[in-house]
Design an enzyme around this catalytic site. Structure first.
Site, PDB file in Angstrom:
ATOM      1  N   HIS A   1     -19.712  22.277  48.372  1.00 10.02           N
ATOM      2  CA  HIS A   1     -19.617  21.422  49.564  1.00 10.02           C
ATOM      3  C   HIS A   1     -18.405  21.865  50.392  1.00 10.02           C
ATOM      4  O   HIS A   1     -17.381  22.257  49.827  1.00 10.02           O
ATOM      5  CB  HIS A   1     -19.477  19.958  49.136  1.00 10.02           C
TER       6      HIS A   1
ATOM      7  N   GLU B   1     -25.480  22.573  55.734  1.00  9.74           N
ATOM      8  CA  GLU B   1     -24.579  21.524  56.212  1.00  9.74           C
ATOM      9  C   GLU B   1     -23.534  22.110  57.164  1.00  9.74           C
ATOM     10  O   GLU B   1     -22.423  22.462  56.721  1.00  9.74           O
ATOM     11  CB  GLU B   1     -23.863  20.871  55.032  1.00  9.74           C
TER      12      GLU B   1
HETATM   13  P1  PGA Z   1     -22.514  12.757  56.293  1.00 10.35           P
HETATM   14  O1  PGA Z   1     -22.126  13.729  55.086  1.00 10.35           O
HETATM   15  O2  PGA Z   1     -23.936  12.329  56.087  1.00 10.35           O
HETATM   16  O3  PGA Z   1     -21.544  11.618  56.193  1.00 10.35           O
HETATM   17  O4  PGA Z   1     -22.367  13.550  57.552  1.00 10.35           O
HETATM   18  C1  PGA Z   1     -23.051  14.643  54.561  1.00 10.35           C
HETATM   19  C2  PGA Z   1     -22.409  15.456  53.460  1.00 10.35           C
HETATM   20  O5  PGA Z   1     -21.199  15.735  53.552  1.00 10.35           O
HETATM   21  O6  PGA Z   1     -23.060  15.821  52.467  1.00 10.35           O
END
Ligand code: PGA
Length: 220
Positions: A97, A146
């Site tokens: 992440h 992401e």
């Molecule tokens: P968010 O985070 O939905 O708050 O944007 C997603 C993530 O970091 O996996």
């Protein structure tokens, strides 16, 4: 919708154990059991055992995931959670992440090691990529696209751009791709409607049990 879908709640460092259990007791009975949809909740390490128990007792169609694991086998690695131990409670792990890469110095090499550990322990590794430049280690079973600008900002990627990235990732590999970054009950349907997108990784909007149920329902 019949395609394979993953709806994954990433709670990050939020919720006490009590709050976590209340969420499970609210969400669990409201989720329909569907062949093609996997709903996964990823709490903090200390909550995994109790959450797993609550899901089993309630027979809820929910899976448990971790937010990280050790790149090493069990042994002298103070503070780390080994895959072997986690495998008792989780079926998935979020790896790489951007919050781990940026705040904790997680490198591509560490992510590769963690994918290996996860696979050896039969935990499905979900590797987060921040864009097409992020390497995807061999053995990754799931990828989450992401983009940093979309995380926690209320400014999601467009479903069309996310589809473009998912399609590109799938070109060379047999892999499922989910999208993450400011997903909510209003925009989730547009993401999962894209041909190459197999679900969503949800941070902020997964914390509120009612909102999360709405996200799942929008994917049916
Ligand atoms: P968010 O985070 O939905 O708050 O944007 C997603 C993530 O970091 O996996």
């Amino acid at each position: 919708m019949d395609k394979e879908l993953w709806i994954i709640a990433n709670w990050k460092s939020n919720k006490t154990l009590q709050e976590a259990l209340e969420w499970v007791e609210f969400v669990g009975p409201k989720i329909e059991r569907r062949e093609n949809i996997q709903v996964v909740v990823c709490p903090q390490f200390t909550q995994l055992e109790e959450i797993k128990k609550a899901i089993m007792v309630g027979s809820y169609p929910l899976l448990v995931g971790a937010q990280d694991l050790s790149p090493f086998n069990e042994g002298p690695f103070t503070g780390e959670e080994s895959a072997k131990d986690l495998a008792q409670f989780v079926s998935l792990v979020i790896l790489g992440h951007s919050e781990r890469r940026n705040n904790f110095g997680e490198t591509d090499e560490m992510v590769t090691q963690k994918v290996k550990q996860a696979n050896e322990a039969r935990i499905t590794p979900l590797v987060c990529i921040q864009g097409l430049e992020t390497p995807i280690p061999d053995g990754a079973k799931l990828v989450a696209y992401e983009p940093i600008f979309a995380i926690g900002t209320g400014n999601p990627e467009t479903p069309q751009n996310a589809e473009g990235v998912a399609k590109e990732v799938k070109k060379g590999m047999e892999i499922s791709v989910v999208y993450g970054g400011s997903v909510d009950a209003e925009n989730v349907a547009a993401f999962v409607a894209q041909d190459s997108i197999n679900g969503v990784l949800v941070g902020g909007a997964s914390l509120d049990a009612e909102k999360f149920v709405k996200i799942v329902e929008a994917c049916y």
